[in-house]
Design a protein around this motif. Structure first.
Motif, PDB file in Angstrom:
ATOM      1  N   GLY A 154       0.883  -1.437  -0.090  1.00 18.57           N
ATOM      2  CA  GLY A 154       0.014   0.081   0.010  1.00 18.57           C
ATOM      3  C   GLY A 154       0.859   1.363  -0.121  1.00 18.57           C
ATOM      4  O   GLY A 154       0.390   2.232   0.552  1.00 18.57           O
ATOM      5  N   LEU A 155       1.779   1.219  -0.786  1.00 20.00           N
ATOM      6  CA  LEU A 155       2.757   2.414  -0.741  1.00 20.00           C
ATOM      7  C   LEU A 155       1.945   3.801  -1.221  1.00 20.00           C
ATOM      8  O   LEU A 155       2.224   4.855  -0.611  1.00 20.00           O
ATOM      9  CB  LEU A 155       4.076   2.225  -1.796  1.00 20.00           C
ATOM     10  N   ASP A 156       1.041   3.712  -1.994  1.00 23.22           N
ATOM     11  CA  ASP A 156       0.109   4.916  -2.678  1.00 23.22           C
ATOM     12  C   ASP A 156      -1.149   4.820  -2.092  1.00 23.22           C
ATOM     13  O   ASP A 156      -1.713   5.653  -2.434  1.00 23.22           O
ATOM     14  CB  ASP A 156       0.232   4.890  -4.118  1.00 23.22           C
ATOM     15  N   GLN A 157      -1.308   4.048  -0.805  1.00 22.30           N
ATOM     16  CA  GLN A 157      -2.741   4.182  -0.328  1.00 22.30           C
ATOM     17  C   GLN A 157      -2.620   5.022   0.852  1.00 22.30           C
ATOM     18  O   GLN A 157      -2.840   4.513   2.018  1.00 22.30           O
ATOM     19  CB  GLN A 157      -3.336   2.695  -0.311  1.00 22.30           C
ATOM     20  N   TYR A 158      -2.273   6.170   0.730  1.00 22.39           N
ATOM     21  CA  TYR A 158      -2.710   7.091   1.968  1.00 22.39           C
ATOM     22  C   TYR A 158      -3.307   8.061   1.784  1.00 22.39           C
ATOM     23  O   TYR A 158      -4.029   8.504   0.584  1.00 22.39           O
ATOM     24  CB  TYR A 158      -1.223   7.701   2.298  1.00 22.39           C
ATOM     25  N   GLU A 159      -4.098   8.660   2.851  1.00 24.87           N
ATOM     26  CA  GLU A 159      -4.921   9.762   2.952  1.00 24.87           C
ATOM     27  C   GLU A 159      -4.739  10.523   4.049  1.00 24.87           C
ATOM     28  O   GLU A 159      -5.104  10.929   5.141  1.00 24.87           O
ATOM     29  CB  GLU A 159      -6.550   9.470   3.045  1.00 24.87           C
ATOM     30  N   VAL A 160      -3.731  11.483   3.911  1.00 26.97           N
ATOM     31  CA  VAL A 160      -2.940  12.326   4.681  1.00 26.97           C
ATOM     32  C   VAL A 160      -3.120  13.598   4.330  1.00 26.97           C
ATOM     33  O   VAL A 160      -3.043  13.957   2.994  1.00 26.97           O
ATOM     34  CB  VAL A 160      -1.480  11.914   5.114  1.00 26.97           C
ATOM     35  N   ARG A 161      -2.930  14.794   5.070  1.00 25.21           N
ATOM     36  CA  ARG A 161      -3.067  16.347   4.708  1.00 25.21           C
ATOM     37  C   ARG A 161      -1.685  16.808   5.074  1.00 25.21           C
ATOM     38  O   ARG A 161      -1.450  18.092   4.911  1.00 25.21           O
ATOM     39  CB  ARG A 161      -4.180  16.927   5.685  1.00 25.21           C
ATOM     40  N   LYS A 162      -0.810  16.065   5.869  1.00 26.01           N
ATOM     41  CA  LYS A 162       0.581  16.845   6.252  1.00 26.01           C
ATOM     42  C   LYS A 162       1.675  15.862   6.343  1.00 26.01           C
ATOM     43  O   LYS A 162       1.551  14.600   6.008  1.00 26.01           O
ATOM     44  CB  LYS A 162       0.396  17.094   7.803  1.00 26.01           C
ATOM     45  N   TRP A 163       2.680  16.497   6.240  1.00 26.20           N
ATOM     46  CA  TRP A 163       4.114  16.051   5.497  1.00 26.20           C
ATOM     47  C   TRP A 163       4.571  14.871   6.789  1.00 26.20           C
ATOM     48  O   TRP A 163       4.612  13.975   6.255  1.00 26.20           O
ATOM     49  CB  TRP A 163       5.022  17.081   5.739  1.00 26.20           C
ATOM     50  N   PRO A 164       4.276  15.013   7.871  1.00 30.01           N
ATOM     51  CA  PRO A 164       4.895  13.968   8.989  1.00 30.01           C
ATOM     52  C   PRO A 164       3.975  12.764   8.564  1.00 30.01           C
ATOM     53  O   PRO A 164       4.667  11.559   8.691  1.00 30.01           O
ATOM     54  CB  PRO A 164       4.616  14.485  10.420  1.00 30.01           C
ATOM     55  N   ALA A 165       2.872  12.718   8.866  1.00 29.11           N
ATOM     56  CA  ALA A 165       1.874  11.562   8.331  1.00 29.11           C
ATOM     57  C   ALA A 165       2.248  10.833   7.126  1.00 29.11           C
ATOM     58  O   ALA A 165       2.301   9.700   7.098  1.00 29.11           O
ATOM     59  CB  ALA A 165       0.528  11.907   8.307  1.00 29.11           C
ATOM     60  N   TRP A 166       2.348  11.617   5.915  1.00 31.56           N
ATOM     61  CA  TRP A 166       2.920  10.968   4.601  1.00 31.56           C
ATOM     62  C   TRP A 166       4.208  10.472   4.635  1.00 31.56           C
ATOM     63  O   TRP A 166       4.328   9.186   4.403  1.00 31.56           O
ATOM     64  CB  TRP A 166       2.955  12.046   3.813  1.00 31.56           C
ATOM     65  N   TYR A 167       5.295  11.080   5.452  1.00 31.42           N
ATOM     66  CA  TYR A 167       6.461  10.713   5.339  1.00 31.42           C
ATOM     67  C   TYR A 167       6.366   9.220   6.396  1.00 31.42           C
ATOM     68  O   TYR A 167       7.193   8.252   5.955  1.00 31.42           O
ATOM     69  CB  TYR A 167       7.633  11.490   6.132  1.00 31.42           C
ATOM     70  N   ARG A 168       5.819   9.179   7.314  1.00 29.44           N
ATOM     71  CA  ARG A 168       5.652   7.905   8.436  1.00 29.44           C
ATOM     72  C   ARG A 168       5.079   6.697   7.536  1.00 29.44           C
ATOM     73  O   ARG A 168       5.374   5.644   7.541  1.00 29.44           O
ATOM     74  CB  ARG A 168       4.744   8.215   9.581  1.00 29.44           C
ATOM     75  N   HIS A 169       3.975   6.928   6.733  1.00 27.39           N
ATOM     76  CA  HIS A 169       3.228   5.919   5.812  1.00 27.39           C
ATOM     77  C   HIS A 169       4.213   5.447   4.595  1.00 27.39           C
ATOM     78  O   HIS A 169       4.384   4.154   4.804  1.00 27.39           O
ATOM     79  CB  HIS A 169       1.985   6.632   5.189  1.00 27.39           C
ATOM     80  N   ILE A 170       4.924   6.286   4.078  1.00 28.35           N
ATOM     81  CA  ILE A 170       5.995   5.809   2.869  1.00 28.35           C
ATOM     82  C   ILE A 170       7.060   5.042   3.824  1.00 28.35           C
ATOM     83  O   ILE A 170       7.545   3.962   3.153  1.00 28.35           O
ATOM     84  CB  ILE A 170       6.495   7.139   2.405  1.00 28.35           C
ATOM     85  N   THR A 171       7.518   5.466   5.093  1.00 28.19           N
ATOM     86  CA  THR A 171       8.756   4.741   5.472  1.00 28.19           C
ATOM     87  C   THR A 171       8.147   3.455   5.957  1.00 28.19           C
ATOM     88  O   THR A 171       8.889   2.157   5.716  1.00 28.19           O
ATOM     89  CB  THR A 171       9.303   5.552   6.696  1.00 28.19           C
ATOM     90  N   LEU A 172       7.063   3.399   6.832  1.00 29.70           N
ATOM     91  CA  LEU A 172       6.648   2.234   7.045  1.00 29.70           C
ATOM     92  C   LEU A 172       6.540   1.197   5.821  1.00 29.70           C
ATOM     93  O   LEU A 172       6.745   0.017   6.066  1.00 29.70           O
ATOM     94  CB  LEU A 172       5.419   2.084   7.947  1.00 29.70           C
ATOM     95  N   ALA A 173       5.944   1.598   4.866  1.00 31.97           N
ATOM     96  CA  ALA A 173       5.633   0.812   3.537  1.00 31.97           C
ATOM     97  C   ALA A 173       6.726   0.252   2.995  1.00 31.97           C
ATOM     98  O   ALA A 173       6.846  -0.914   2.469  1.00 31.97           O
ATOM     99  CB  ALA A 173       4.717   1.532   2.629  1.00 31.97           C
ATOM    100  N   MET A 174       7.861   1.216   2.874  1.00 30.76           N
ATOM    101  CA  MET A 174       9.219   0.793   2.370  1.00 30.76           C
ATOM    102  C   MET A 174       9.755  -0.412   3.143  1.00 30.76           C
ATOM    103  O   MET A 174      10.631  -1.284   2.823  1.00 30.76           O
ATOM    104  CB  MET A 174      10.016   2.036   2.145  1.00 30.76           C
TER     105      MET A 174
END
Length: 241
Positions: free
Chosen positions: A195-215
């Motif tokens: 789910g690398l591209d399956q995020y629904e976030v509005r702020k940078w920290p949340a996006w960064y955490r999602h991408i890091t965990l997915a990777m």
């Protein structure tokens, strides 16, 4: 690119861009490379598509750091050959038939990627100004122009600009060019499996955490798959079901 808000202010991305210059993709790539070098991360080549290959600042920075790179460039990209500035596609008639070598640049989704390859020694300018001097490669390095020709469609060509140590063999250059596809496949795997591209976030920290965990999850799955390969003849899960 993510439409994120400034982490500290809650300002929307649109308003933030109006106050702050958004860095280009090549500049973001340069920053990533700088972080990798500072962290001592081991890598042999920088492989990139034409968005990066056409960026003189990124190329010049890599050369100053003595980095090997293999970057795609468009057919109208200008180099210097035999003392003249020419577009790379005009060099095709100068390549003798015996200079072409058939080589694989790696495994693809449809099997081995085989193409015909030839290399031309060229000079490069990092400035479009008239009279600008040729770029000096790093000590012991040279600029090359590998040309890729399709086997199925001999009129289809792709061009790459390479900065590599003198006498680097074609096989190594081809492998570096092909490494780009491996990166793209890793992104595709991360999207499908984690789910690398399956995020629904509005702020940078949340996006960064999602991408890091997915990777991280993708890397873990890759290690498990390498340690426990699927036996021949085993039934695998149908991803289309």
């Amino acid at each position: 690119m993510v439409r994120a808000a400034d982490p500290g202010s809650g300002v929307t991305a649109t308003r933030w861009r109006s106050r702050r210059r958004w860095p280009s993709w090549p500049e973001l790539g340069r920053r990533m490379l700088a972080r990798a070098l500072a962290a001592g991360a081991p890598f042999a080549w920088v492989a990139a598509d034409a968005v990066y290959g056409q960026h003189p600042g990124l190329r010049e920075w890599c050369e100053a750091k003595s980095l090997r790179y293999a970057m795609a460039v468009p057919s109208h990209f200008k180099v210097t050959a035999a003392g003249r500035s020419v577009q790379v596609h005009t060099l095709l008639p100068r390549i003798p038939k015996e200079a072409w070598e058939r080589r694989s640049c790696g495994q693809g989704s449809k099997g081995i990627r085989r193409y015909d390859w030839a290399t031309v020694e060229v000079g490069v300018r990092h400035s479009a100004r008239r009279g600008a001097a040729l770029a000096a490669p790093a000590a012991g390095f040279e600029h090359l122009l590998p040309v890729r020709r399709s086997i199925a469609g001999p009129a289809e060509f792709a061009f790459f600009l390479v900065h590599a140590p003198v006498r680097t063999v074609l096989a190594e250059v081809v492998a570096a060019v092909g490494a780009r596809w491996s990166v793209e496949e890793c992104f595709e795997t991360a999207k499908n499996e984690c789910g690398l591209d399956q995020y629904e976030v509005r702020k940078w920290p949340a996006w960064y955490r999602h991408i890091t965990l997915a990777m991280l999850a993708t890397a873990l799955l890759a290690v498990i798959r390498a340690d426990h390969p699927t036996p021949k003849g085993a039934v695998t899960r149908d991803k289309s079901a």
